[in-house]
Write an enzyme that holds these catalytic residues in place. Structure first.
Site, PDB file in Angstrom:
ATOM      1  N   SER A  22       0.732  -1.528  -0.298  1.00  0.00           N
ATOM      2  CA  SER A  22       0.012  -0.091   0.123  1.00  0.00           C
ATOM      3  C   SER A  22       0.730   1.393   0.144  1.00  0.00           C
ATOM      4  O   SER A  22       1.315   1.301   0.549  1.00  0.00           O
ATOM      5  CB  SER A  22      -0.616   0.087   1.380  1.00  0.00           C
ATOM      6  OG  SER A  22      -1.541  -0.653   0.858  1.00  0.00           O
ATOM      7  N   HIS A  53      -3.761  -0.203  -5.331  1.00  0.00           N
ATOM      8  CA  HIS A  53      -2.904  -1.386  -5.864  1.00  0.00           C
ATOM      9  C   HIS A  53      -2.633  -1.825  -7.285  1.00  0.00           C
ATOM     10  O   HIS A  53      -3.745  -1.809  -7.698  1.00  0.00           O
ATOM     11  CB  HIS A  53      -2.739  -2.534  -5.196  1.00  0.00           C
ATOM     12  CG  HIS A  53      -3.074  -2.815  -3.672  1.00  0.00           C
ATOM     13  ND1 HIS A  53      -1.446  -3.689  -3.458  1.00  0.00           N
ATOM     14  CD2 HIS A  53      -2.881  -2.229  -2.622  1.00  0.00           C
ATOM     15  CE1 HIS A  53      -1.768  -3.048  -1.640  1.00  0.00           C
ATOM     16  NE2 HIS A  53      -1.746  -2.795  -1.856  1.00  0.00           N
ATOM     17  N   HIS A  75      -5.053  -9.194  -0.991  1.00  0.00           N
ATOM     18  CA  HIS A  75      -5.336 -10.046   0.311  1.00  0.00           C
ATOM     19  C   HIS A  75      -6.632 -10.848   0.395  1.00  0.00           C
ATOM     20  O   HIS A  75      -7.534 -11.106   0.189  1.00  0.00           O
ATOM     21  CB  HIS A  75      -5.373  -8.755   0.746  1.00  0.00           C
ATOM     22  CG  HIS A  75      -4.787  -7.273   0.639  1.00  0.00           C
ATOM     23  ND1 HIS A  75      -4.594  -6.534  -0.205  1.00  0.00           N
ATOM     24  CD2 HIS A  75      -3.683  -6.537   1.478  1.00  0.00           C
ATOM     25  CE1 HIS A  75      -4.080  -5.704  -0.133  1.00  0.00           C
ATOM     26  NE2 HIS A  75      -3.180  -5.659   0.123  1.00  0.00           N
ATOM     27  N   ASN A 224       0.870   3.340  11.480  1.00  0.00           N
ATOM     28  CA  ASN A 224       0.507   4.730  12.136  1.00  0.00           C
ATOM     29  C   ASN A 224       0.966   3.236  13.417  1.00  0.00           C
ATOM     30  O   ASN A 224       1.413   2.397  13.617  1.00  0.00           O
ATOM     31  CB  ASN A 224      -1.190   3.720  11.986  1.00  0.00           C
ATOM     32  CG  ASN A 224      -0.937   1.977  12.208  1.00  0.00           C
ATOM     33  OD1 ASN A 224      -0.878   2.492  10.570  1.00  0.00           O
ATOM     34  ND2 ASN A 224      -2.103   2.029  12.709  1.00  0.00           N
TER      35      ASN A 224
END
Ligand code: HPA
Length: 262
Positions: A22, A53, A75, A224
């Protein structure tokens, strides 16, 4: 499917397959490109549903190293199938790739790895219960996962980072299925289990690559702090925003690693 590749890039034999995660798809621009093929033209390659993607295979060189770059992955959470990348990885192994280098965006479980930090994966924890080898037969499915992330390649990644003056941690990646983010309780549990970073990808490709006899290296970008470690709201926009901010540094590190890949 390999004949589509053979026609687009006659005689080309990639050494390293690279999966871009990503927000890191821009690395494809660093490849001296011979051919670009949309996944749609390649049988067994996934249809990607995540906007960042691109779904393209880029063949070419980074320095002296012949690479096959997968711009985007599918995924487990997209269709509940852990083997989405099987066709792609088997094809690249069949083309002669000896190493799979993966990148991903991840949440950090460590306060000393703030958003923007890089981490070379040294090992993983599969917390999903899924496996891309479900349904396979034969003894080959019992894949040894010791040193799945090749210690020599980890050392080469850390050395490349050091020489480029980029701080790169190393640690354990835990795979959650997603697509919802984790709860704070799940992240506390993951910390107890020994995880340093959390994400929704990479592990099934590592298993498939080891099954196909490839060496594996993987680099996570912390986008994050994981749930409960900070007050920040979690969302895909944040993943993409931090990935874009850090893209230059990550690209430099990947470039150096591949230029020096022996
Ligand atoms: N959890 C799971 N996957 C992720 C995260 C996260 O916090 N950040 C980026 N990908």
């Amino acid at each position: 499917m390999s004949d589509v590749i053979a026609r687009a890039a006659p005689g080309f034999r990639p050494k390293v397959a690279v999966v871009l995660g990503s927000g890191l798809g821009g690395f494809a621009a660093d490849v001296k490109t011979i051919a670009t093929i949309p996944y749609g033209e390649l049988q067994g390659f996934p249809q990607t549903t995540v906007g960042s993607h691109a779904g393209k295979l880029v063949l070419g060189h980074v320095g002296p190293t012949a690479v096959a770059v997968l711009q985007g992955r599918a995924h487990y959470y997209e269709r509940g199938r852990a083997d989405e990348m099987k066709g792609a990885i088997d094809t690249l192994a069949g083309l002669g790739c000896e190493t799979l280098l993966q990148t991903n965006a991840a949440g950090s479980l460590r306060l000393d790895m703030p958003p923007g930090s890089a981490m070379a994966i040294t090992d993983h924890i599969n917390f999903t219960g899924g496996n891309p080898l479900f349904g396979e037969s034969g003894d080959g499915r019992f894949v040894d996962m010791v040193d799945a992330y090749d210690p020599k390649l980890v050392a080469q990644m850390l050395a490349a980072a050091k020489s480029a003056n980029i701080l790169c941690h190393d640690g354990v990646y835990i795979w959650f299925s997603g697509p919802s983010f984790e709860t704070p309780a799940e992240i506390r549990a993951a910390r107890v289990l020994g995880a340093d970073a959390v994400g929704m990808s990479t592990v099934p490709e590592t298993i498939l690559a080891r099954r196909a006899g490839l060496r594996v290296a993987a680099l996570s970008l912390m986008t994050n702090y994981a749930a409960g470690l900070s007050r920040d709201k979690l969302g895909h926009e944040q993943t993409i925003a931090v990935a874009r901010e850090s893209e230059g540094r990550m690209r430099r590190l990947l470039r150096l690693f591949l230029e020096q890949y022996a």
